[in-house]
Design an enzyme around this catalytic site. Structure first.
Site, PDB file in Angstrom:
ATOM      1  N   GLY A  51       0.833  -1.202   0.000  1.00 11.03           N
ATOM      2  CA  GLY A  51       0.000   0.000   0.000  1.00 11.03           C
ATOM      3  C   GLY A  51       0.857   1.237   0.000  1.00 11.03           C
ATOM      4  O   GLY A  51       2.084   1.178  -0.107  1.00 11.03           O
ATOM      5  N   VAL A  58       4.764   1.161   0.469  1.00  7.42           N
ATOM      6  CA  VAL A  58       5.187   0.141   1.416  1.00  7.42           C
ATOM      7  C   VAL A  58       5.165  -1.222   0.724  1.00  7.42           C
ATOM      8  O   VAL A  58       4.191  -1.577   0.059  1.00  7.42           O
ATOM      9  CB  VAL A  58       4.273   0.112   2.660  1.00  7.42           C
ATOM     10  CG1 VAL A  58       4.752  -0.945   3.648  1.00  7.42           C
ATOM     11  CG2 VAL A  58       4.223   1.480   3.321  1.00  7.42           C
ATOM     12  N   LYS A  72       9.257   0.735   3.767  1.00  4.39           N
ATOM     13  CA  LYS A  72       8.640   1.984   3.330  1.00  4.39           C
ATOM     14  C   LYS A  72       9.674   2.741   2.486  1.00  4.39           C
ATOM     15  O   LYS A  72      10.762   3.060   2.948  1.00  4.39           O
ATOM     16  CB  LYS A  72       8.211   2.833   4.527  1.00  4.39           C
ATOM     17  CG  LYS A  72       7.397   4.058   4.145  1.00  4.39           C
ATOM     18  CD  LYS A  72       7.013   4.884   5.369  1.00  4.39           C
ATOM     19  CE  LYS A  72       5.921   4.240   6.164  1.00  4.39           C
ATOM     20  NZ  LYS A  72       5.422   5.139   7.244  1.00  4.39           N
ATOM     21  N   ASP A 169      -1.529  12.295  13.578  1.00  2.83           N
ATOM     22  CA  ASP A 169      -2.159  11.612  12.445  1.00  2.83           C
ATOM     23  C   ASP A 169      -2.670  10.235  12.854  1.00  2.83           C
ATOM     24  O   ASP A 169      -2.519   9.261  12.119  1.00  2.83           O
ATOM     25  CB  ASP A 169      -1.174  11.498  11.285  1.00  2.83           C
ATOM     26  CG  ASP A 169      -1.875  11.257   9.939  1.00  2.83           C
ATOM     27  OD1 ASP A 169      -3.077  11.572   9.842  1.00  2.83           O
ATOM     28  OD2 ASP A 169      -1.227  10.761   9.006  1.00  2.83           O
TER      29      ASP A 169
END
Length: 365
Positions: A51, A58, A72, A169
């Site tokens: 994703g 990633v 990542k 976040d």
């Protein structure tokens, strides 16, 4: 090599600045060979793609010794991504908690900048929670454990780490699940640290995610531990209901998820808020307590929201009476669905205020 050495020096100096007293030298984060990462990810093949993360893509990988990893990969030329990369190295490498994803190492190779994490076999919370065919894997016991685990992680950031850290976040896609469905908070790219007696800060660049941003942060650029508390409250209410706040179905006859939760709680019908796919497995007292805590966390005024220490206490002590009554939540940021695709995934919102003129851009994560 000059660029790599400069970046590592920058990381070292910023680590000393943010996590004072915890290290004396360079970050104790292993440098992983770029060739090993290429082999592990099959040269970043599309089939290995898991994703899109906070600043890049990633990939799943397997090291030569058999260990599964998640890699990542920073998007090349992304200035914001570079800052997030530094934040991840500085914070995750030094903050150890059972409910944080573990950073195994990093790689800086030319323009390539990569972070290597432990692999989470059950992916992210949103992958299961918002999928009609997957959400049944999360019975009430697992959901309540996830709710409490995330709370403990935030308590560590806000109170028990050397400096106070604001995640900024927190959302379902930034909570990963291990093989036993234990939650691991991830993606510290937007995190900020407070020192001394500092309680809040202001920014003219508001970056966050639709549905999770507190009123004072979205509208005024003010963020504090109470901003995280608000995001946590939204996430808690999503976990209980199985609905995504940013795409709450209008057929429910409520403008948003928070209003729906408050309406049912206020009417004494809080148990009707539970995800119908798990309604039969719920402990009513735990459900009602969780919704009560969630509604306290999403109150419009930061001063009305509890600290995470109180949240953990209320969730983990069944005999404790919660005397505070939540006020009706009024604030919400709703995004428009794409009329052509009907896409209602949670997107990032970025606001920059210059001379009282606000420019808002939305960007998928």
């Amino acid at each position: 090599m000059e660029g790599k050495e400069r970046l590592l020096t920058d990381l070292s100096s910023r680590t000393d600045e943010f996590v004072e007293g915890e290290i004396d030298q360079d970050p104790e984060l292993p440098q992983i060979d770029f060739g090993s990462i290429l082999l592990a990810t099959n040269n970043f093949s599309e089939s290995n793609k898991l994703g899109k993360g906070g600043f890049g893509i990633v990939y799943k990988g397997k090291l030569s010794g058999g260990q599964e990893i998640a890699v990542k990969r920073l998007v090349r030329g992304s200035g914001q991504g570079l800052e997030e990369f530094k934040n991840e190295v500085i914070l995750i490498a030094k903050l150890q908690h059972r409910n944080f994803v573990r950073l195994l190492g990093c790689c800086i190779h030319g323009e390539e900048k990569l972070l290597v994490y432990e692999y989470m076999p059950n992916k992210s919370l949103d992958f299961l929670l918002f999928d009609p065919t997957q959400k049944t894997k999360l019975d009430w016991g697992k959901r309540f454990n996830i709710i409490k685990g995330i709370a403990r992680a935030l308590l560590y950031l806000h109170q028990d780490s050397r400096l106070r850290i604001i995640h900024r976040d927190l959302k379902a896609s930034n909570v990963l699940l291990d093989e036993e469905m234990n939650p691991k908070v991830s993606d510290f790219g937007l995190a900020r640290t407070f020192g001394g007696n500092q309680d809040e800060a202001n920014t003219d660049r508001v970056v966050g995610t639709y549905g999770y941003m507190s009123p004072e942060y979205a509208m005024e650029g003010l963020y504090s531990v109470k901003s995280d508390v608000y995001s946590y409250g939204v996430l808690l209410l999503e976990i209980v209901s199985g609905f995504r706040n940013s795409s709450f179905p209008l057929v429910m006859d409520s403008p948003n998820l928070l209003a729906y939760a408050w309406q049912l709680w206020n009417e004494g019908n809080a148990e009707d808020y539970v995800d119908q796919s798990i309604a039969g497995s719920c402990a009513r007292a735990e459900v009602v307590r969780s919704i009560h805590v969630g509604l306290l966390c999403v109150q419009d005024s930061p001063s009305d929201r509890p600290a995470m220490s109180s949240v953990v206490f209320m969730l983990e002590n069944e005999e404790a009476t919660i005397s505070a009554a939540p006020k009706q939540p009024m604030f919400t940021i709703r995004r428009n669905q794409n009329p052509h695709t009907g896409d209602s995934r949670d997107d990032n919102i970025e606001m920059r205020s210059y001379n009282n003129v606000t420019i808002t851009t939305a960007e998928g994560r």
